[in-house]
Design a protein around this motif. Sequence first.
Motif, mmCIF file in Angstrom:
data_model
loop_
_atom_site.group_PDB
_atom_site.id
_atom_site.type_symbol
_atom_site.label_atom_id
_atom_site.label_comp_id
_atom_site.label_asym_id
_atom_site.label_seq_id
_atom_site.Cartn_x
_atom_site.Cartn_y
_atom_site.Cartn_z
ATOM 1 N N GLY A 113 0.783 -1.226 0.000
ATOM 2 C CA GLY A 113 0.000 0.000 0.000
ATOM 3 C C GLY A 113 0.816 1.277 0.000
ATOM 4 O O GLY A 113 0.264 2.369 -0.034
ATOM 5 N N ASN A 114 2.137 1.149 0.058
ATOM 6 C CA ASN A 114 3.006 2.331 0.087
ATOM 7 C C ASN A 114 3.831 2.449 -1.187
ATOM 8 O O ASN A 114 4.426 1.462 -1.632
ATOM 9 C CB ASN A 114 3.975 2.264 1.278
ATOM 10 N N ALA A 115 3.891 3.646 -1.719
ATOM 11 C CA ALA A 115 4.771 3.915 -2.870
ATOM 12 C C ALA A 115 6.162 4.144 -2.297
ATOM 13 O O ALA A 115 6.566 5.267 -2.046
ATOM 14 C CB ALA A 115 4.275 5.130 -3.637
ATOM 15 N N ASP A 116 6.853 3.051 -2.049
ATOM 16 C CA ASP A 116 8.139 3.159 -1.357
ATOM 17 C C ASP A 116 9.344 2.797 -2.215
ATOM 18 O O ASP A 116 10.466 2.764 -1.738
ATOM 19 C CB ASP A 116 8.132 2.299 -0.090
ATOM 20 N N THR A 117 9.107 2.516 -3.507
ATOM 21 C CA THR A 117 10.216 2.116 -4.367
ATOM 22 C C THR A 117 10.262 2.999 -5.608
ATOM 23 O O THR A 117 9.244 3.220 -6.251
ATOM 24 C CB THR A 117 10.067 0.641 -4.791
ATOM 25 N N VAL A 118 11.465 3.502 -5.911
ATOM 26 C CA VAL A 118 11.662 4.269 -7.143
ATOM 27 C C VAL A 118 12.677 3.536 -8.010
ATOM 28 O O VAL A 118 13.580 2.876 -7.502
ATOM 29 C CB VAL A 118 12.143 5.713 -6.867
ATOM 30 N N ALA A 149 12.009 3.354 1.858
ATOM 31 C CA ALA A 149 11.710 3.161 3.284
ATOM 32 C C ALA A 149 12.941 2.707 4.057
ATOM 33 O O ALA A 149 13.250 3.236 5.125
ATOM 34 C CB ALA A 149 10.577 2.156 3.452
ATOM 35 N N ASP A 150 13.664 1.709 3.516
ATOM 36 C CA ASP A 150 14.837 1.220 4.248
ATOM 37 C C ASP A 150 16.155 1.489 3.527
ATOM 38 O O ASP A 150 17.206 1.016 3.947
ATOM 39 C CB ASP A 150 14.687 -0.275 4.579
ATOM 40 N N LYS A 153 21.186 -4.816 -0.995
ATOM 41 C CA LYS A 153 22.408 -4.058 -0.689
ATOM 42 C C LYS A 153 22.012 -2.656 -0.221
ATOM 43 O O LYS A 153 21.085 -2.055 -0.746
ATOM 44 C CB LYS A 153 23.308 -3.932 -1.929
ATOM 45 N N PRO A 154 22.721 -2.108 0.766
ATOM 46 C CA PRO A 154 22.395 -0.768 1.240
ATOM 47 C C PRO A 154 22.671 0.282 0.166
ATOM 48 O O PRO A 154 23.687 0.216 -0.532
ATOM 49 C CB PRO A 154 23.316 -0.566 2.443
ATOM 50 N N ALA A 155 21.760 1.237 0.045
ATOM 51 C CA ALA A 155 21.905 2.312 -0.943
ATOM 52 C C ALA A 155 22.637 3.485 -0.298
ATOM 53 O O ALA A 155 22.163 4.612 -0.297
ATOM 54 C CB ALA A 155 20.541 2.728 -1.461
ATOM 55 N N LYS A 156 23.794 3.168 0.279
ATOM 56 C CA LYS A 156 24.557 4.198 0.988
ATOM 57 C C LYS A 156 25.985 4.285 0.478
ATOM 58 O O LYS A 156 26.507 5.367 0.268
ATOM 59 C CB LYS A 156 24.552 3.912 2.494
ATOM 60 N N ALA A 157 26.626 3.144 0.316
ATOM 61 C CA ALA A 157 28.032 3.118 -0.087
ATOM 62 C C ALA A 157 28.134 2.666 -1.540
ATOM 63 O O ALA A 157 27.211 2.062 -2.078
ATOM 64 C CB ALA A 157 28.797 2.156 0.819
ATOM 65 N N PRO A 158 29.281 2.926 -2.186
ATOM 66 C CA PRO A 158 29.464 2.452 -3.563
ATOM 67 C C PRO A 158 29.365 0.925 -3.636
ATOM 68 O O PRO A 158 29.788 0.219 -2.727
ATOM 69 C CB PRO A 158 30.876 2.915 -3.918
ATOM 70 N N GLN A 200 12.921 15.769 -3.834
ATOM 71 C CA GLN A 200 12.023 15.962 -4.977
ATOM 72 C C GLN A 200 11.203 14.707 -5.247
ATOM 73 O O GLN A 200 10.022 14.793 -5.585
ATOM 74 C CB GLN A 200 12.820 16.309 -6.236
ATOM 75 N N LEU A 201 11.829 13.545 -5.121
ATOM 76 C CA LEU A 201 11.126 12.282 -5.352
ATOM 77 C C LEU A 201 9.983 12.123 -4.348
ATOM 78 O O LEU A 201 8.862 11.774 -4.726
ATOM 79 C CB LEU A 201 12.095 11.097 -5.242
ATOM 80 N N GLU A 202 10.275 12.380 -3.071
ATOM 81 C CA GLU A 202 9.241 12.256 -2.036
ATOM 82 C C GLU A 202 8.085 13.212 -2.296
ATOM 83 O O GLU A 202 6.917 12.855 -2.163
ATOM 84 C CB GLU A 202 9.854 12.510 -0.657
#
Length: 197
Positions: free
Chosen positions: A80-85, A107-108, A142-147, A187-189
């Motif tokens: 129910g959540n638009a949480d993925t782009v 979200a995560d 994989k975390p979307a934080k580091a390369p 902007q995405l949010e």
Amino acid sequence: MGEMIKMVVVLTVLSIISGGGLSWLKDFTEPKIENQVMNLVKGPAIRAMLKEAENDPVEDRFKIKDGEEERTVFVGVFGGNADTVVLESEAAGFADKVGMVVAINMADETLRGMAVTTHKETPGLGANAKSDPSFAAQFVGKPAKAPIQVSKDGGSISALSGATITSRAVCVGVTKAIEKYKDLKPQLEEQIKAMGK
């Protein structure tokens, strides 16, 4: 002298007509080409990557300004959540640029998936970046934080056999998408909120 002026005028008129015709043809065909690419190249990859989405992420897409560039962003609804782009990216491979789409769970802040959409890599080697599901599966979670890097470079992605350059290109493209996501997140949010998703 009069013949010369006549010739210049005729060439000028022909150039204006040709330029106008080409401009019209571009404007006429551009949406059709974009639609075909969406339906035959990007769409299937995005739908396969987000097969559990409650919506059609290809239909639920929008354009967003990124400096001078305009980017297409695809949205996936889960629980129910638009949480993925999904963002498009590319990087230089062995033969040419490798195009891909990268799904990020907002979200995560983890990768929900990656799919190669276009390439000119060697069949049976680098081309496996698109066709080998076990390669793409390594990016999920994989975390979307580091390369993101291949194991030879200190990362956790196992390179395709005989195609380290292509594997590195995919990792670079995914990392570029992560960086772009970080830059565009506010902007995405805002845009997703405006969509009512």
